[in-house]
Write an enzyme that holds these catalytic residues in place. Structure first.
Site, short mmCIF file in Angstrom:
data_model
loop_
_atom_site.label_atom_id
_atom_site.label_comp_id
_atom_site.label_asym_id
_atom_site.label_seq_id
_atom_site.Cartn_x
_atom_site.Cartn_y
_atom_site.Cartn_z
N ALA A 64 0.84 -1.19 0.00
CA ALA A 64 0.00 0.00 0.00
C ALA A 64 0.88 1.24 0.00
O ALA A 64 2.08 1.17 0.29
CB ALA A 64 -0.92 -0.01 1.21
N GLY A 107 -0.07 -5.19 0.32
CA GLY A 107 -1.23 -5.17 -0.56
C GLY A 107 -0.95 -5.81 -1.91
O GLY A 107 -1.86 -6.32 -2.56
N GLU A 110 -1.46 -9.42 -1.35
CA GLU A 110 -2.91 -9.61 -1.24
C GLU A 110 -3.58 -9.56 -2.61
O GLU A 110 -4.48 -10.35 -2.90
CB GLU A 110 -3.50 -8.57 -0.30
CG GLU A 110 -3.11 -8.80 1.15
CD GLU A 110 -3.49 -7.65 2.07
OE1 GLU A 110 -3.99 -7.92 3.17
OE2 GLU A 110 -3.27 -6.48 1.69
N GLU A 130 3.51 -5.93 6.93
CA GLU A 130 2.79 -4.87 7.66
C GLU A 130 3.20 -4.76 9.11
O GLU A 130 3.22 -3.66 9.69
CB GLU A 130 1.27 -5.12 7.56
CG GLU A 130 0.67 -4.88 6.18
CD GLU A 130 0.68 -6.10 5.29
OE1 GLU A 130 -0.02 -6.09 4.27
OE2 GLU A 130 1.41 -7.08 5.61
#
Length: 256
Positions: A64, A107, A110, A130
């Site tokens: 992200a 992300g 993901e 993270e």
């Protein structure tokens, strides 16, 4: 240049290319929104039968965009409704192939796990780092990783934040196959093209049954499979496919 580019490189195949090389294709709000918009449009496009998602040779997506998150408060995250954006990818009925070079972190990992098939280059790295910035995955990184590789491998990745190399990811079940870095996109497109030539209704039913049955009791999942199997015998494609096999000719599937 758009932050997510769309191409039609093969018959029946759409290619979505993340295009933020200056940020290693970090998933900011604009990228996630564009991905969702494209996925919804492609889901409704009958000329598209398979979708490939890729980045560039250095990064699939390196997480992200922390610049958008560093000072955010819980209500800010609530109002962003990012789960709705991710749902457009998760709920896409068309098969998705992720072509991963370089980093697929946070992300980005993901996003790859939202795909149905993952083709990775030998130099690819997968991880959920993270925890190293004081948070945890929030777009399926705990749950999809757990289901893909099991508790003990997932816990190691999540609690240390350490990435795994492509070959290790393949061995643990996180990657479909590993190819030389220069062949990743070509291999992903070839797979997508193969799938696009298959009967679309059967492809759609396979994806739906696998997705819905994965977390259902076995008896319920098997019943779902049987009903989908039976339903396909009402399709013209089933009649065409079996007739073509018996006639020793190439079938012409219509998705009907």
């Amino acid at each position: 240049m758009a932050e997510v580019e769309i191409e039609r490189p093969r018959s029946g195949v759409a290619l979505l290319r993340l295009n933020r090389p200056e940020a290693r294709n970090a998933l900011n709000t604009a990228v996630r929104t564009l991905l969702a918009e494209h996925m919804r449009a492609l889901a409704a496009d009958e000329t598209v039968r398979a979708i490939v998602v890729t980045g560039d040779d250095k990064a699939f997506a390196a997480g992200a965009d922390l610049r958008e998150m560093a000072e955010a408060m819980p209500v800010d995250l609530l109002l962003r409704q990012t789960h709705v954006v991710w749902a457009a990818i998760a709920d896409c009925p068309k098969p998705i192939v992720a072509a991963v070079n370089g980093y697929a972190l946070g992300g980005g990992c993901e996003l790859a796990m939202h795909a149905d098939i993952i083709v990775a280059g030998e130099g690819a790295r997968f991880g959920q780092p993270e925890i190293r910035v004081g948070i945890m995955p929030g777009a399926g990184g705990t749950q999809r990783l757990l289901r893909a590789v099991g508790k003990f491998k997932a816990m190691k990745m999540l609690l240390t934040g350490e990435p795994v190399k492509a070959r290790e990811a393949e061995a643990m079940g996180l990657v479909s196959e590993v190819v030389p870095d220069t062949q990743v996109l070509e291999r992903a497109l070839a797979l997508a093209e193969t799938i696009a030539a298959m009967p679309p209704l059967a492809v759609r039913q396979i994806k739906e049954v696998m997705r819905l049955g994965a977390d259902a009791p076995l008896d319920a999942a098997l019943a779902l499979e049987r009903k989908a199997f039976q339903l396909l015998f009402a399709s013209r494609d089933q009649k065409e496919g079996m007739a073509a096999f018996l006639d020793k000719r190439k079938p012409a599937y219509e998705g009907r």
